[in-house]
Write a protein that holds these residues in place. Structure first.
Motif, PDB file in Angstrom:
ATOM      1  N   THR A   1       0.387   7.891  -2.453  1.00 58.29           N
ATOM      2  CA  THR A   1      -0.370   6.685  -2.761  1.00 58.29           C
ATOM      3  C   THR A   1       0.147   5.462  -2.017  1.00 58.29           C
ATOM      4  OG1 THR A   1       1.027   6.263  -4.682  1.00 58.29           O
ATOM      5  CG2 THR A   1      -1.000   7.530  -5.052  1.00 58.29           C
ATOM      6  N   TYR A   2       1.023   5.675  -1.050  1.00 54.37           N
ATOM      7  CA  TYR A   2       1.631   4.574  -0.317  1.00 54.37           C
ATOM      8  C   TYR A   2       1.309   4.633   1.164  1.00 54.37           C
ATOM      9  CZ  TYR A   2       4.539   3.753  -4.424  1.00 54.37           C
ATOM     10  OH  TYR A   2       4.973   3.477  -5.688  1.00 54.37           O
ATOM     11  N   ALA A   3       1.074   3.459   1.738  1.00 50.67           N
ATOM     12  CA  ALA A   3       1.041   3.380   3.187  1.00 50.67           C
ATOM     13  C   ALA A   3       2.479   3.527   3.705  1.00 50.67           C
ATOM     14  CB  ALA A   3       0.460   2.055   3.641  1.00 50.67           C
TER      15      ALA A   3
ATOM     16  N   SER B   1      -2.394   4.383   6.441  1.00 50.79           N
ATOM     17  CA  SER B   1      -2.783   4.128   5.062  1.00 50.79           C
ATOM     18  C   SER B   1      -2.459   5.328   4.183  1.00 50.79           C
ATOM     19  CB  SER B   1      -4.272   3.804   4.996  1.00 50.79           C
ATOM     20  OG  SER B   1      -5.029   4.916   5.462  1.00 50.79           O
ATOM     21  N   TRP B   2      -2.614   5.144   2.871  1.00 52.83           N
ATOM     22  CA  TRP B   2      -2.201   6.184   1.936  1.00 52.83           C
ATOM     23  C   TRP B   2      -2.948   7.492   2.152  1.00 52.83           C
ATOM     24  CZ3 TRP B   2      -5.527   8.513  -1.518  1.00 52.83           C
ATOM     25  CH2 TRP B   2      -6.785   7.915  -1.659  1.00 52.83           C
ATOM     26  N   ASN B   3      -4.193   7.422   2.591  1.00 51.50           N
ATOM     27  CA  ASN B   3      -4.986   8.645   2.756  1.00 51.50           C
ATOM     28  C   ASN B   3      -5.141   9.049   4.221  1.00 51.50           C
ATOM     29  OD1 ASN B   3      -6.683   6.681   3.662  1.00 51.50           O
ATOM     30  ND2 ASN B   3      -8.439   7.259   2.401  1.00 51.50           N
TER      31      ASN B   3
ATOM     32  N   THR C   1       2.649  -3.032  -0.050  1.00 49.98           N
ATOM     33  CA  THR C   1       1.280  -3.333  -0.428  1.00 49.98           C
ATOM     34  C   THR C   1       0.333  -2.241   0.049  1.00 49.98           C
ATOM     35  OG1 THR C   1       1.003  -4.624   1.592  1.00 49.98           O
ATOM     36  CG2 THR C   1       1.696  -5.818  -0.382  1.00 49.98           C
ATOM     37  N   VAL C   2      -0.868  -2.233  -0.514  1.00 49.89           N
ATOM     38  CA  VAL C   2      -1.868  -1.235  -0.147  1.00 49.89           C
ATOM     39  C   VAL C   2      -2.263  -1.374   1.323  1.00 49.89           C
ATOM     40  CG1 VAL C   2      -4.216  -0.423  -0.554  1.00 49.89           C
ATOM     41  CG2 VAL C   2      -2.767  -1.050  -2.492  1.00 49.89           C
TER      42      VAL C   2
END
Length: 124
Positions: free
Chosen positions: A31-33, A52-54, A101-102
């Motif tokens: 869930t983290y960048a 990015s996280w995904n 941060t996201v």
């Protein structure tokens, strides 16, 4: 707390390739960048790339754009940095880190939990 371990560094001739890995333990990083940074001898730590996280968002420093590719496999809690067409100026210790941060940035202050780094040396 998450623990990050970088690996895959080594000595390579100019024009060669290396694939770095950033393996996380103690906590999922899905869930983290994640960002990659490097520090050359006598220089400040500099941003290389983030993802990015995904894996849908990727961003590169101009100095590595077109040569390096960042990717991730959340199933094995690992982020990668494929480095092609390496140059002597790519010689540095490479680190990975979790973004605070996201939407990740390019400043080291925007990241948390650093690994010990892996040495990349490119000979001319």
């Amino acid at each position: 707390q998450v623990q990050l371990v970088e690996s895959g560094g080594g000595l390579v001739q100019a024009g060669g390739s290396l694939r770095l890995s950033c393996a996380a333990s103690r906590r999922t990083i899905s869930t983290y960048a994640i960002g990659w940074f490097r520090r050359a001898p006598g220089k400040e730590r500099e941003f290389v790339a983030h993802i990015s996280w995904n894996g849908g968002g990727k961003y590169y420093a101009d100095s590595v754009k077109g040569r390096f590719t960042i990717s991730r496999d959340n199933a094995v809690n690992t982020v990668y940095l494929q480095m092609n067409s390496l140059k002597p100026k790519d010689t540095a210790i490479y680190y990975c880190s979790l973004a605070r941060t996201v939407v990740p940035g390019t400043s080291a202050s925007q990241y948390n939990y650093w690994g010990q780094g892996t040495q990349v040396t490119v000979s001319s």
